[in-house]
Design a protein around this motif. Structure first.
Motif, PDB file in Angstrom:
ATOM      1  N   ASP A  25       0.826  -1.220   0.000  1.00  0.00           N
ATOM      2  CA  ASP A  25       0.000   0.000   0.000  1.00  0.00           C
ATOM      3  C   ASP A  25       0.856   1.265   0.000  1.00  0.00           C
ATOM      4  OD1 ASP A  25      -2.320  -1.604   0.108  1.00  0.00           O
ATOM      5  OD2 ASP A  25      -2.181  -1.718   2.290  1.00  0.00           O
ATOM      6  N   GLY A  26       1.973   1.211  -0.723  1.00  0.00           N
ATOM      7  CA  GLY A  26       2.790   2.398  -0.910  1.00  0.00           C
ATOM      8  C   GLY A  26       3.755   2.730   0.202  1.00  0.00           C
ATOM      9  N   LYS A  27       3.967   1.789   1.152  1.00  0.00           N
ATOM     10  CA  LYS A  27       4.925   2.054   2.223  1.00  0.00           C
ATOM     11  C   LYS A  27       5.362   0.747   2.875  1.00  0.00           C
ATOM     12  CE  LYS A  27       1.206   3.026   5.546  1.00  0.00           C
ATOM     13  NZ  LYS A  27       0.656   4.050   6.476  1.00  0.00           N
ATOM     14  N   PHE A  28       6.484   0.822   3.592  1.00  0.00           N
ATOM     15  CA  PHE A  28       6.936  -0.351   4.344  1.00  0.00           C
ATOM     16  C   PHE A  28       6.023  -0.574   5.546  1.00  0.00           C
ATOM     17  CE2 PHE A  28      10.985   0.454   2.119  1.00  0.00           C
ATOM     18  CZ  PHE A  28      11.233  -0.833   1.666  1.00  0.00           C
ATOM     19  N   GLN A  29       5.847  -1.851   5.889  1.00  0.00           N
ATOM     20  CA  GLN A  29       4.942  -2.232   6.974  1.00  0.00           C
ATOM     21  C   GLN A  29       5.695  -3.077   7.996  1.00  0.00           C
ATOM     22  OE1 GLN A  29       1.699  -1.303   6.897  1.00  0.00           O
ATOM     23  NE2 GLN A  29       1.388  -0.743   4.749  1.00  0.00           N
ATOM     24  N   ASN A  30       5.289  -2.985   9.253  1.00  0.00           N
ATOM     25  CA  ASN A  30       5.792  -3.893  10.276  1.00  0.00           C
ATOM     26  C   ASN A  30       5.114  -5.255  10.136  1.00  0.00           C
ATOM     27  OD1 ASN A  30       7.662  -2.392  12.195  1.00  0.00           O
ATOM     28  ND2 ASN A  30       5.933  -0.956  12.059  1.00  0.00           N
ATOM     29  N   LEU A 136      26.860   0.573   9.958  1.00  0.00           N
ATOM     30  CA  LEU A 136      25.509   0.031  10.004  1.00  0.00           C
ATOM     31  C   LEU A 136      24.536   1.145  10.395  1.00  0.00           C
ATOM     32  CD1 LEU A 136      27.145  -2.595   9.920  1.00  0.00           C
ATOM     33  CD2 LEU A 136      25.636  -3.523  11.672  1.00  0.00           C
ATOM     34  N   ILE A 137      23.494   1.307   9.589  1.00  0.00           N
ATOM     35  CA  ILE A 137      22.448   2.295   9.856  1.00  0.00           C
ATOM     36  C   ILE A 137      21.144   1.546  10.120  1.00  0.00           C
ATOM     37  CG2 ILE A 137      21.122   4.231   8.943  1.00  0.00           C
ATOM     38  CD1 ILE A 137      24.047   4.926   9.473  1.00  0.00           C
ATOM     39  N   SER A 138      20.543   1.772  11.297  1.00  0.00           N
ATOM     40  CA  SER A 138      19.325   1.043  11.641  1.00  0.00           C
ATOM     41  C   SER A 138      18.087   1.623  10.954  1.00  0.00           C
ATOM     42  CB  SER A 138      19.123   1.015  13.156  1.00  0.00           C
ATOM     43  OG  SER A 138      18.883   2.324  13.649  1.00  0.00           O
ATOM     44  N   HIS A 139      18.033   2.949  10.807  1.00  0.00           N
ATOM     45  CA  HIS A 139      16.916   3.592  10.112  1.00  0.00           C
ATOM     46  C   HIS A 139      17.262   5.065   9.915  1.00  0.00           C
ATOM     47  CE1 HIS A 139      16.084   4.358  14.350  1.00  0.00           C
ATOM     48  NE2 HIS A 139      15.119   5.199  14.058  1.00  0.00           N
ATOM     49  N   ASP A 140      16.381   5.783   9.239  1.00  0.00           N
ATOM     50  CA  ASP A 140      16.779   7.116   8.772  1.00  0.00           C
ATOM     51  C   ASP A 140      16.303   8.278   9.636  1.00  0.00           C
ATOM     52  OD1 ASP A 140      14.078   7.361   8.113  1.00  0.00           O
ATOM     53  OD2 ASP A 140      14.405   7.587   5.949  1.00  0.00           O
ATOM     54  N   HIS A 141      15.886   8.044  10.873  1.00  0.00           N
ATOM     55  CA  HIS A 141      15.528   9.159  11.744  1.00  0.00           C
ATOM     56  C   HIS A 141      16.776   9.974  12.124  1.00  0.00           C
ATOM     57  CE1 HIS A 141      11.518   7.124  13.053  1.00  0.00           C
ATOM     58  NE2 HIS A 141      11.387   7.846  11.947  1.00  0.00           N
ATOM     59  N   TYR A 142      16.566  11.229  12.470  1.00  0.00           N
ATOM     60  CA  TYR A 142      17.687  12.161  12.647  1.00  0.00           C
ATOM     61  C   TYR A 142      18.607  11.795  13.801  1.00  0.00           C
ATOM     62  CZ  TYR A 142      14.901  14.956   9.453  1.00  0.00           C
ATOM     63  OH  TYR A 142      14.173  15.369   8.362  1.00  0.00           O
ATOM     64  N   HIS A 204       9.223  -0.590  14.072  1.00  0.00           N
ATOM     65  CA  HIS A 204       9.406   0.853  14.198  1.00  0.00           C
ATOM     66  C   HIS A 204       8.789   1.555  12.992  1.00  0.00           C
ATOM     67  CE1 HIS A 204      11.155   4.079  16.469  1.00  0.00           C
ATOM     68  NE2 HIS A 204      11.915   4.498  15.470  1.00  0.00           N
ATOM     69  N   PHE A 205       9.391   2.627  12.533  1.00  0.00           N
ATOM     70  CA  PHE A 205       8.929   3.352  11.355  1.00  0.00           C
ATOM     71  C   PHE A 205      10.088   4.203  10.866  1.00  0.00           C
ATOM     72  CE2 PHE A 205       8.430   6.241  14.820  1.00  0.00           C
ATOM     73  CZ  PHE A 205       8.410   7.536  14.321  1.00  0.00           C
ATOM     74  N   SER A 206       9.897   4.911   9.768  1.00  0.00           N
ATOM     75  CA  SER A 206      10.986   5.701   9.195  1.00  0.00           C
ATOM     76  C   SER A 206      10.440   6.998   8.620  1.00  0.00           C
ATOM     77  CB  SER A 206      11.704   4.895   8.105  1.00  0.00           C
ATOM     78  OG  SER A 206      10.840   4.695   6.988  1.00  0.00           O
ATOM     79  N   GLY A 207      11.356   7.847   8.173  1.00  0.00           N
ATOM     80  CA  GLY A 207      10.940   9.055   7.478  1.00  0.00           C
ATOM     81  C   GLY A 207      11.717  10.292   7.881  1.00  0.00           C
ATOM     82  N   ARG A 208      12.004  11.115   6.891  1.00  0.00           N
ATOM     83  CA  ARG A 208      12.601  12.436   7.072  1.00  0.00           C
ATOM     84  C   ARG A 208      11.740  13.417   6.281  1.00  0.00           C
ATOM     85  NH1 ARG A 208      18.120  11.445   8.737  1.00  0.00           N
ATOM     86  NH2 ARG A 208      18.899  13.478   8.063  1.00  0.00           N
ATOM     87  N   ALA A 209      11.737  14.666   6.695  1.00  0.00           N
ATOM     88  CA  ALA A 209      10.900  15.673   6.058  1.00  0.00           C
ATOM     89  C   ALA A 209       9.443  15.199   6.079  1.00  0.00           C
ATOM     90  CB  ALA A 209      11.384  15.963   4.629  1.00  0.00           C
ATOM     91  N   LEU A 210       8.767  15.179   4.932  1.00  0.00           N
ATOM     92  CA  LEU A 210       7.355  14.798   4.894  1.00  0.00           C
ATOM     93  C   LEU A 210       7.153  13.340   4.495  1.00  0.00           C
ATOM     94  CD1 LEU A 210       5.917  17.992   3.158  1.00  0.00           C
ATOM     95  CD2 LEU A 210       6.013  17.475   5.613  1.00  0.00           C
ATOM     96  N   SER A 211       8.236  12.627   4.250  1.00  0.00           N
ATOM     97  CA  SER A 211       8.131  11.232   3.839  1.00  0.00           C
ATOM     98  C   SER A 211       7.921  10.334   5.058  1.00  0.00           C
ATOM     99  CB  SER A 211       9.396  10.800   3.104  1.00  0.00           C
ATOM    100  OG  SER A 211       9.631  11.619   1.980  1.00  0.00           O
ATOM    101  N   ALA A 212       7.126   9.280   4.883  1.00  0.00           N
ATOM    102  CA  ALA A 212       6.869   8.343   5.980  1.00  0.00           C
ATOM    103  C   ALA A 212       6.933   6.916   5.457  1.00  0.00           C
ATOM    104  CB  ALA A 212       5.512   8.611   6.614  1.00  0.00           C
TER     105      ALA A 212
END
Length: 346
Positions: A25-30, A136-142, A204-212
């Motif tokens: 549905d247009g995004k990654f899911q847990n 190693l990067i776990s996710h893209d949060h700041y 968890h979840f991800s996203g920077r700026a307006l992307s989710a």
């Protein structure tokens, strides 16, 4: 858009993402339904409590104690770990230099001065690091993927391992595509001498700026000749810990988030009691709690995460690793003693 916001995946990278079984549905899911807010908490209520009902001890009055270790002088034959506060740490394991989620800019926000590091915690810079075999990067949060740090580290990085889509940020920041290894959950990177990096689920979840949720968050199981180390990233509690323990255990060290939690976020961050459950699910021998002691991202006392988990660990006789920032953790020394340093800080 300014570069610290990164870049959304597109082209061949986006085509690969769309093929992932974890993208729907247009995004990654847990693996299981994971609301960002707990039932009964609206965004207005959660924001009001954070802004106007802050704990009076959300930040320490004193400077956090730390040690400035000469990382470049540590022989590569030594198996060690050095924590930089929050979820950033450096490891040497069986001849490999590994860096996880480095944030050395003193800020965990895209806004200048938005989320400043506690006094005493920001003593390391990218120039203090040796060359890194695997970042190693776990996710893209700041607070895990820091633009200024990543740009400064670029000449020292030989390989970057991350979830699907995260490489778009890195390429915008000047990293060669040849250095970026993007993987989906349940995939493996094979190195020499039996060195393996398993890319595994997190909740968890991800996203920077307006992307989710357009990039994938992950945990990792690092397997070397002598160690199995679980790198949990950010994650709420779920059954993936038990599945990972069954598939890859026993784990020598479980590095798990323990901090920046709230009753309103129970699905995406763990309370200390859940950290203990995850540790047991993994079949781990030692617990290293991270995600605390550098940034105030949740409305609890800054020292509450370590105080709560150390109390549980003591009552259940769980070996707990609580180093100072910059202290050398000797991975081959089962008798190393760590002091409750947070009790000395106001």
């Amino acid at each position: 858009m300014t570069p610290q916001f990164g870049q959304s995946p597109k082209g061949e990278r986006l085509a690969r993402i769309i093929q992932s079984p974890n993208y729907k549905d247009g995004k990654f899911q847990n693996s299981h339904h994971t609301p960002q807010l707990t039932e009964g908490y609206g965004y207005t209520k959660a924001l009001y409590e954070y802004l106007f009902n802050k704990s009076i001890s959300i930040k320490p009055q004193d400077s956090i104690p730390s040690i400035k270790t000469d990382l470049k002088a540590i022989p590569l034959t030594e198996n060690i770990l050095v924590w930089f506060g929050h979820s950033s740490y450096y490891m040497q394991v069986d001849g490999k230099r590994i860096l996880v989620d480095p944030v050395f800019s003193g800020n965990a926000s895209p806004i200048p001065g938005g989320t400043r590091a506690f006094k005493g915690t920001d003593i390391y810079t990218p120039s203090d690091l040796p060359e890194i075999d695997y970042l190693l990067i776990s996710h893209d949060h700041y607070d895990h993927l820091d633009y200024k740090t990543l740009v400064a580290l670029r000449p020292k990085i030989r390989n970057i391992v991350c979830g699907l889509g995260v490489g778009a940020h890195l390429e915008r920041w000047g990293y060669s595509p040849e250095l970026i290894i993007e993987k989906d959950w349940d995939q493996t990177i094979e190195g020499e001498n039996g060195f393996l990096i398993h890319i595994l689920p997190a909740r968890h979840f991800s996203g920077r700026a307006l992307s989710a949720n357009n990039t994938l968050w992950a945990s990792y199981l690092l397997k070397t000749e002598s160690h199995r180390i679980y790198i949990g990233g950010d994650s709420g509690y779920d059954d993936h810990f038990a599945r990972i323990g069954k598939s890859f255990g026993p784990v020598d060290i479980a590095i798990l988030e323990n901090g920046q939690y709230d009753a309103a976020w129970k699905y995406i961050h763990m309370q200390p009691e859940e950290v203990i459950k995850a540790f047991k699910d993994l079949g781990a021998k030692k617990l290293f709690p991270v995600h605390s002691s550098k940034f105030a991202l949740a409305n609890h006392a800054w020292n509450e995460p370590l105080e709560r988990i150390s109390g549980i660990a003591r009552s259940e006789n769980i070996p707990l690793m609580t180093p100072l920032i910059g202290e050398v953790v000797e991975l081959d020394n089962p008798h190393q003693i760590f002091r409750n340093w947070w009790k000395e800080v106001k």
